[in-house]
Design an enzyme around this catalytic site. Structure first.
Site, PDB file in Angstrom:
ATOM      1  N   HIS A 160      13.647 -36.588  -3.431  1.00 55.05           N
ATOM      2  CA  HIS A 160      14.453 -36.735  -4.633  1.00 55.05           C
ATOM      3  C   HIS A 160      14.792 -38.200  -4.919  1.00 55.05           C
ATOM      4  O   HIS A 160      14.879 -38.601  -6.078  1.00 55.05           O
ATOM      5  CB  HIS A 160      15.739 -35.918  -4.486  1.00 55.05           C
ATOM      6  CG  HIS A 160      16.509 -35.795  -5.755  1.00 55.05           C
ATOM      7  ND1 HIS A 160      15.962 -35.251  -6.916  1.00 55.05           N
ATOM      8  CD2 HIS A 160      17.785 -36.142  -6.080  1.00 55.05           C
ATOM      9  CE1 HIS A 160      16.870 -35.270  -7.874  1.00 55.05           C
ATOM     10  NE2 HIS A 160      17.984 -35.814  -7.392  1.00 55.05           N
ATOM     11  N   SER A 188      17.520 -37.993 -12.213  1.00 52.69           N
ATOM     12  CA  SER A 188      18.146 -36.709 -11.907  1.00 52.69           C
ATOM     13  C   SER A 188      19.054 -36.283 -13.068  1.00 52.69           C
ATOM     14  O   SER A 188      18.583 -36.147 -14.197  1.00 52.69           O
ATOM     15  CB  SER A 188      18.880 -36.807 -10.574  1.00 52.69           C
ATOM     16  OG  SER A 188      19.219 -35.524 -10.080  1.00 52.69           O
TER      17      SER A 188
END
Length: 254
Positions: A229, A96
């Site tokens: 995610h 990320s």
């Protein structure tokens, strides 16, 4: 064996020394994350790969230090402390926010004539695929709502008031860094780039992740795992094996 300065000790953690490993992997955390997130990764990769994990300021044992609120500021500081760890091939892994920081670190390393073994970008769209995101401007509850939506490993811990007060400033600063980052067009990396993503990640579509190919003249490959995610929490053994399979032969070939 590498040694490190006091500044390096603050930034870089080595949980499982592996002096015989042919390659090191520097891991950069997601927004709100810490070096300890990569302790299991380090354990799985040792002794084939020696894992280093970055501890950003403003969290855990660095919670009294001011947070850095831009990707470039983080990359500048990280590159400054990497010198002692470059006595053997070094690869970069970021998840990320960490993937964007790793990209900027790779740019700085190449500018100094040092090419990383690989840049492994996880759960992050390419630098040239920005979105207009403003989560860092929300109030505390709005920020917490986003974290819960992404189902991060720390989301349940944030139900505790004391923990919430301790970690929210760092989370907000990290979100600001991620959301205000804008890629400045320039020469691509020569470092091989391997992109990893979940097929249902709301923060990065497969098409946005594939655009990482535009940022290197070297090899590019993408692996899509089932999940969102934080797909890597469910697929940690597969992800770590993929990392080892890419890095060990590459380091041996240098």
């Amino acid at each position: 064996m590498a040694t490190s300065s006091d500044a390096g000790d603050l930034w870089v953690r080595r949980f499982h020394p592996a002096p015989q490993a042919p390659v090191r992997l520097l891991c950069l955390p997601h927004a709100g994350g810490s070096a300890s997130y990569f302790h299991p990764v380090s354990q799985r990769l040792a002794p084939r790969v020696e894992t280093l994990a970055v501890q950003y300021p403003g969290r855990q044992d660095r919670r009294n230090e001011p947070c850095l609120e831009t990707v470039r500021a983080l990359a500048d500081r990280i590159v400054e402390v990497l010198g002692p760890w470059q006595d053997k091939p070094l690869a970069l892994f970021g998840h990320s926010l960490g993937a964007t920081v790793a990209f900027e670190v790779a740019l700085r390393m190449e500018a100094r004539g040092i090419r990383p073994v690989a840049l492994i970008a996880s759960g992050r769209r390419a630098p040239s695929a920005p979105r207009d995101e403003r989560v860092h401007l929300r109030d505390d509850e709005g920020l917490l709502e986003e974290i819960r939506r992404l189902d991060g490993t720390q989301s349940r811990l944030l139900d505790d008031d004391e923990i919430r007060r301790m970690v929210l400033p760092a989370i907000r600063a990290d979100y600001k860094a991620a959301e205000t980052y804008r890629y400045e067009p320039g020469p691509p990396l020569s470092t091989p780039v391997y992109a990893l993503t979940g097929d249902a990640d709301p923060k990065a579509t497969v098409a946005e992740v594939r655009t990482w190919a535009d940022h290197t003249t070297g090899r590019f490959e993408m692996t899509v795992y089932p999940g969102g995610h934080f797909y890597l929490n469910a697929h940690a053994p597969a992800v770590t094996e993929e990392i080892a399979a890419r890095l060990v032969p590459a380091a041996a070939g240098r």
